[in-house]
Design an enzyme around this catalytic site. Structure first.
Site, mmCIF file in Angstrom:
data_model
loop_
_atom_site.group_PDB
_atom_site.id
_atom_site.type_symbol
_atom_site.label_atom_id
_atom_site.label_comp_id
_atom_site.label_asym_id
_atom_site.label_seq_id
_atom_site.Cartn_x
_atom_site.Cartn_y
_atom_site.Cartn_z
ATOM 1 N N PRO A 87 0.809 -1.225 0.000
ATOM 2 C CA PRO A 87 0.000 0.000 0.000
ATOM 3 C C PRO A 87 0.837 1.268 0.000
ATOM 4 O O PRO A 87 1.833 1.380 0.721
ATOM 5 C CB PRO A 87 -0.819 -0.140 1.287
ATOM 6 N N CYS A 88 0.391 2.222 -0.828
ATOM 7 C CA CYS A 88 1.180 3.431 -1.051
ATOM 8 C C CYS A 88 0.651 4.640 -0.293
ATOM 9 O O CYS A 88 1.235 5.718 -0.373
ATOM 10 C CB CYS A 88 1.189 3.762 -2.549
ATOM 11 N N ASN A 89 -0.454 4.477 0.447
ATOM 12 C CA ASN A 89 -1.119 5.629 1.064
ATOM 13 C C ASN A 89 -0.176 6.570 1.793
ATOM 14 O O ASN A 89 -0.285 7.790 1.684
ATOM 15 C CB ASN A 89 -2.202 5.155 2.035
#
Length: 368
Positions: A87-89
């Site tokens: 996940p890149c959040n």
């Protein structure tokens, strides 16, 4: 030579579609390819999409729905390859830039755990370009270091891929880290861009061939009259801050003005980055018709074939499409890996980073 692939944070299967579509023959005629073994994602709709399209069975138990934190890694079947778009959040340039200190920042460590236990021959890790600057660059180096040292050890080739240079009709820039187990005796090289000078345009992607009226996931968005009128005054390639918009139709927004708000595509250029979340004005807008793109059109910009059916409600489908790795780009990278193992030559370019040089520049890694 079949590489059984496990996958974490698998989403709707963009990376998997590209990887399993790749096939290479060596000098003796032996085929090298990648097959699905198991995958995991926390989103139920994405798992259903993956099962339907990658596995061909909407009930396939090899696609495990649930938080990665609850995954029993040691009980998973053996694999030869691992893919994980962690996940890149917390690494995105849009947002709070929490990096390692955020909820999602440390999730790459589950990929490290798989490498330690299953020791696959290679892995592919994907994240946003903002990863390189998170925590003043310390996060990127720490992640690379842990991936390199996992299990028997891996030789890393990190690179910032500009997907429009690989036939994707979208300016989407992502860090891809390819790791080859050190005992394999082969060296991966970044595949050379396939469309470095003539990009595929938005118009080419959406109109050639035309999308069938009853294609799956092709529902149109209902806009209010004011939004439609505003869009009519925005030229192709411009956004909600275009000065030619009449005063009574302009957005009443204070502070930062994001460039992608109500931005219309330019038919002669690739799309800007398709995202999976965001409120009004972030859905990508047609250059000619005053409307947002449908999910099917967004899927076209991500290079998913029209027969690829996304499961879930409309916003869930939008999320899946926006978070996915474009299959066309994934296939090119997977083919380069297979050619590496098969001893087949291919055109390549220098990587943006040399892992060993990054470590030399930061010999004492501080906590991030």
């Amino acid at each position: 030579m079949i590489f059984r692939k496990g996958e974490l944070f698998s989403g709707p299967g963009g990376l998997a579609l590209g990887a399993t579509s790749a096939s290479v023959l060596d000098a003796s005629g032996e085929e090298f390819r990648i097959t699905h073994e198991w995958s995991n994602d926390y989103d139920e709709s994405a798992c259903s999409t993956y099962r339907r399209n990658i596995c061909g069975d909407i009930e396939d138990p090899s696609v495990i729905w649930g938080p990665v934190q609850e995954l029993d890694i040691k009980s998973l079947s053996p694999i030869d390859a691992l893919a994980f778009g962690f996940p890149c959040n917390d690494y995105s340039i849009v947002g709070e830039h929490k990096g390692m200190g955020g909820e999602y920042g440390p999730l790459y460590s589950y990929g490290v755990q798989v490498l330690k236990h299953h020791k696959p021959k290679f892995f592919i890790a994907e994240n946003v370009g903002g990863l390189q600057s998170a925590n003043e660059g310390k996060a990127f180096i720490q992640i690379l270091k842990e991936l390199s040292e996992a299990g028997p050890g891996y030789n890393l080739t990190p690179h910032l891929y500009k997907f429009e240079e690989y036939g994707v009709p979208q300016k989407r820039h992502r860090i891809i880290i390819v790791g080859i187990r050190k005992d394999q005796g082969v060296t991966f090289r970044v595949p050379a861009p396939t469309t470095p000078e003539k990009y595929v345009t938005s118009k080419e992607a959406l109109e050639n061939p035309p999308i069938l009226e009853f294609a799956p996931n092709h529902e149109f968005t209902k806009h209010n009259a004011k939004t439609v009128e505003m869009l009519k005054h925005i030229p192709p390639g411009q956004n909600a801050w275009y000065e030619g918009i009449p005063e009574d139709l302009r957005l009443n927004v204070k502070g930062a003005r994001m460039s992608q708000i109500y931005k219309r595509l330019h038919p002669d250029h690739p799309s800007y980055t398709v995202t999976g979340s965001g409120g009004g004005g972030t859905h990508v807008y047609h250059w000619d018709e005053p409307r947002a793109l449908t999910n099917r059109e967004r899927a076209r910009l991500q290079t998913f074939p029209d027969e690829y059916i996304f499961e879930g409600k409309k916003e869930k489908v939008r999320q899946q499409i926006g978070m996915a790795v474009p299959p066309k780009a994934a296939k090119i990278i997977a083919e380069a890996i297979l050619k590496t193992f098969a001893g087949v030559e291919y055109d390549y370019v220098a990587p943006k980073w040399i892992f060993e040089e990054l470590v030399k520049q930061d010999k004492v890694l501080q906590p991030v």
